[in-house]
Design an enzyme around this catalytic site. Structure first.
Site, PDB file in Angstrom:
ATOM      1  N   LYS A  17     -10.151   0.613  -2.397  1.00  0.00           N
ATOM      2  CA  LYS A  17     -10.076   0.330  -0.964  1.00  0.00           C
ATOM      3  C   LYS A  17     -10.446   1.573  -0.168  1.00  0.00           C
ATOM      4  CE  LYS A  17      -6.838  -1.144   2.691  1.00  0.00           C
ATOM      5  NZ  LYS A  17      -5.495  -1.710   2.970  1.00  0.00           N
ATOM      6  N   LYS A  68      -6.689   3.492  -3.213  1.00  0.00           N
ATOM      7  CA  LYS A  68      -7.096   3.487  -1.799  1.00  0.00           C
ATOM      8  C   LYS A  68      -7.266   4.923  -1.329  1.00  0.00           C
ATOM      9  CE  LYS A  68      -5.118   2.111   2.705  1.00  0.00           C
ATOM     10  NZ  LYS A  68      -4.015   1.369   3.347  1.00  0.00           N
ATOM     11  N   ASP A  89       0.858  -1.187   0.000  1.00  0.00           N
ATOM     12  CA  ASP A  89       0.000   0.000   0.000  1.00  0.00           C
ATOM     13  C   ASP A  89       0.895   1.238   0.000  1.00  0.00           C
ATOM     14  OD1 ASP A  89      -1.784  -2.101   0.479  1.00  0.00           O
ATOM     15  OD2 ASP A  89      -3.064  -0.888   1.782  1.00  0.00           O
TER      16      ASP A  89
END
Length: 259
Positions: free
Chosen positions: A209, A177, A114
């Protein structure tokens, strides 16, 4: 009237249990605190109750990836992926350091990375820097790890949320995300709509996300409904949709335990 209300309540409860079961399978169970230790990771994974549902991944700092892998294996939960973060949380590390972090994390067994984009550079107008960080991280991940790109939507205008999403997609992100969970405003439905609209417009098979602030099954239900309305029902699966959460699991399990 009372009987009707009772039936409605039962149907609603069953629906929430369905959503809870769906949400747990889409969850990145997360701990990203400066006070984390190997025991923190052990406790996090011990909180998983397989009979009630298993998350898609656990997300921990890179130094705990090996601990997470071991703890999952000991509990016969090898199917749960291990994610970690890079350029976290401020997005201001030099690119070389970010790539080294990525490679080390993958060596430790990380399945998912991430990455926080240099969002302050984007605010200053430097789109190329963002694209370079994403492309370079994607190259480092290769076919060994999924790349989720954190745009820190709470720090961006609507226009920049769209631009950041487009840059992430153009750079090869597997997911876009919302947030690190470390700023004042994290995941919101408004930002989610903008990001999903950008993903849909790209025509690419990119996931989404929502991270930070999704704490209850009721919260999750709103995000799931929005995603389904934009992307369709087939989008709601772990390969394309995730919740990044620390507190959501307890509410999910409480809902699933209701009779």
């Amino acid at each position: 009237m009372g009987h009707y209300y009772g039936n409605t309540k039962i149907r609603f409860m069953k629906n929430m249990q369905t959503i809870a079961a769906q949400a747990v399978a889409l969850m990145d169970l997360t701990t990203l605190n400066d006070t984390d230790t190997a025991q923190t990771i052990e406790d996090l994974i011990a909180s998983i109750q397989p009979k009630l549902g298993v998350p898609a991944a656990v997300c921990v700092y890179s130094q705990f990836v090996s601990d997470a892998k071991l703890a999952l294996a000991e509990r016969a939960l090898k199917q749960v992926k291990v994610a970690t973060v890079t350029n976290f949380p401020t997005g201001e590390q030099p690119l070389e350091q970010v790539i080294n972090e990525t490679l080390f994390a993958i060596e430790r067994g990380a399945d998912e990375i991430d990455l926080v984009i240099p969002y302050k550079a984007l605010i200053a107008g430097d789109e190329e820097k963002v694209l370079t960080y994403v492309k370079s991280s994607k190259d480092a991940c290769g076919n060994k790890a999924v790349l989720k790109v954190i745009i820190e939507s709470g720090e961006l205008t609507d226009e920049l949320i769209t631009k950041a999403s487009q840059l992430a997609i153009d750079g090869g992100a597997d997911f876009v995300k919302t947030s690190t969970g470390k700023v004042a405003v994290n995941a919101t439905l408004a930002a989610t709509e903008i990001i999903l609209t950008a993903i849909k417009a790209s025509g690419k098979n990119v996931g989404f996300k929502a991270a930070g602030g999704v704490r209850t099954v009721a919260d999750a239900a709103q995000y799931l409904a929005l995603a389904e309305s934009i992307m369709g029902e087939a989008y709601i699966k772990p390969k394309l949709f995730r919740f990044g959460a620390s507190g959501l699991l307890s509410d999910v399990y409480a809902t699933l335990n209701e009779s």
